[in-house]
Write a protein that holds these residues in place. Structure first.
Motif, short mmCIF file in Angstrom:
data_model
loop_
_atom_site.label_atom_id
_atom_site.label_comp_id
_atom_site.label_asym_id
_atom_site.label_seq_id
_atom_site.Cartn_x
_atom_site.Cartn_y
_atom_site.Cartn_z
N ASP A 51 -0.87 -3.44 18.51
CA ASP A 51 -1.10 -4.55 19.44
C ASP A 51 -0.12 -5.71 19.33
N GLY A 52 1.02 -5.48 18.74
CA GLY A 52 2.03 -6.52 18.68
C GLY A 52 1.90 -7.47 17.50
N LYS A 53 0.94 -7.24 16.63
CA LYS A 53 0.81 -8.07 15.44
C LYS A 53 2.01 -7.84 14.54
N PRO A 54 2.32 -8.81 13.70
CA PRO A 54 3.45 -8.64 12.77
C PRO A 54 3.26 -7.40 11.89
N SER A 55 4.35 -6.92 11.40
CA SER A 55 4.33 -5.74 10.54
C SER A 55 3.42 -5.94 9.35
N ARG A 56 2.61 -4.95 9.08
CA ARG A 56 1.72 -4.97 7.92
C ARG A 56 2.42 -4.37 6.70
N PHE A 57 3.63 -3.87 6.88
CA PHE A 57 4.32 -3.23 5.77
C PHE A 57 4.60 -4.20 4.63
N LYS A 58 5.07 -5.39 4.95
CA LYS A 58 5.35 -6.38 3.89
C LYS A 58 4.06 -6.71 3.12
N HIS A 59 2.95 -6.76 3.84
CA HIS A 59 1.65 -6.97 3.19
C HIS A 59 1.35 -5.80 2.25
N LEU A 60 1.64 -4.58 2.69
CA LEU A 60 1.42 -3.40 1.86
C LEU A 60 2.20 -3.49 0.56
N VAL A 61 3.48 -3.83 0.65
CA VAL A 61 4.33 -3.93 -0.55
C VAL A 61 3.80 -5.01 -1.49
N SER A 62 3.47 -6.16 -0.92
CA SER A 62 2.93 -7.26 -1.72
C SER A 62 1.63 -6.87 -2.40
N LEU A 63 0.76 -6.21 -1.66
CA LEU A 63 -0.52 -5.75 -2.20
C LEU A 63 -0.31 -4.74 -3.33
N ALA A 64 0.58 -3.80 -3.11
CA ALA A 64 0.85 -2.78 -4.13
C ALA A 64 1.38 -3.41 -5.42
N GLU A 65 2.25 -4.40 -5.27
CA GLU A 65 2.79 -5.07 -6.46
C GLU A 65 1.72 -5.92 -7.15
N ARG A 66 0.97 -6.68 -6.37
CA ARG A 66 -0.05 -7.57 -6.94
C ARG A 66 -1.16 -6.80 -7.64
N LEU A 67 -1.60 -5.68 -7.02
CA LEU A 67 -2.68 -4.88 -7.60
C LEU A 67 -2.19 -3.83 -8.60
N GLU A 68 -0.86 -3.76 -8.76
CA GLU A 68 -0.25 -2.77 -9.65
C GLU A 68 -0.67 -1.35 -9.28
N ALA A 69 -0.59 -1.06 -8.00
CA ALA A 69 -0.97 0.27 -7.50
C ALA A 69 -0.02 1.33 -8.03
N ALA A 70 -0.58 2.47 -8.38
CA ALA A 70 0.23 3.59 -8.85
C ALA A 70 0.94 4.27 -7.68
N ALA A 71 0.29 4.24 -6.51
CA ALA A 71 0.84 4.96 -5.37
C ALA A 71 0.29 4.43 -4.05
N VAL A 72 1.01 4.78 -3.00
CA VAL A 72 0.57 4.56 -1.63
C VAL A 72 0.45 5.93 -1.00
N VAL A 73 -0.65 6.16 -0.29
CA VAL A 73 -0.83 7.43 0.41
C VAL A 73 -0.71 7.17 1.91
N VAL A 74 0.01 8.06 2.59
CA VAL A 74 0.16 7.99 4.04
C VAL A 74 -0.46 9.22 4.67
N SER A 75 -0.80 9.10 5.95
CA SER A 75 -1.43 10.25 6.62
C SER A 75 -0.41 11.21 7.18
N SER A 76 0.83 10.74 7.40
CA SER A 76 1.90 11.63 7.87
C SER A 76 3.25 11.04 7.48
N GLU A 77 4.26 11.87 7.51
CA GLU A 77 5.62 11.43 7.18
C GLU A 77 6.10 10.33 8.14
N ALA A 78 5.59 10.32 9.35
CA ALA A 78 6.01 9.34 10.36
C ALA A 78 5.49 7.93 10.09
N ASP A 79 4.58 7.78 9.14
CA ASP A 79 4.02 6.46 8.86
C ASP A 79 5.01 5.50 8.21
N LEU A 80 6.04 6.03 7.57
CA LEU A 80 7.03 5.20 6.89
C LEU A 80 8.44 5.57 7.33
#
Length: 102
Positions: A51-80
């Protein structure tokens, strides 16, 4: 509350045109099943909306770093994009796909 005895997994997917609530729920269930099967604790799921909202990717990276996530899972190769994959890798976050074995 997240189970911190298992490595943390964050979900990420891109909404597709005309994606229904049922389809979005199915992605969330697939992430939960994947996490349980592979020994991860599923944390937040980040959805990139169309819907035209800003990219959530930067939020994803920030969240992964802050929470010390081991991994990110995607539903398909096209997601990234390639650049996004490189950015997650540089942040030392493993990328997993529900459709392929880790």
């Amino acid at each position: 509350m997240t189970d911190r005895t298992r490595p943390l997994l964050i979900g990420y997917y891109k909404e597709t045109f005309l994606m229904t609530a049922t389809e979005k729920d199915a992605v969330s269930r697939r992430f939960a099943e994947f996490a349980a099967r592979e020994g991860y604790a599923l944390g937040p799921i980040v959805r990139q909306e169309l819907d035209g909202k800003p990219s959530r990717f930067k939020h994803l990276v920030s969240l992964a770093e802050r929470l010390e996530a081991a991994a990110v899972v995607v539903s398909s190769e096209a997601d990234l994009s390639t650049a996004q994959r490189l950015e997650l890798t540089a942040a030392k976050v493993q990328i997993l796909n529900t459709s392929t074995p880790p």
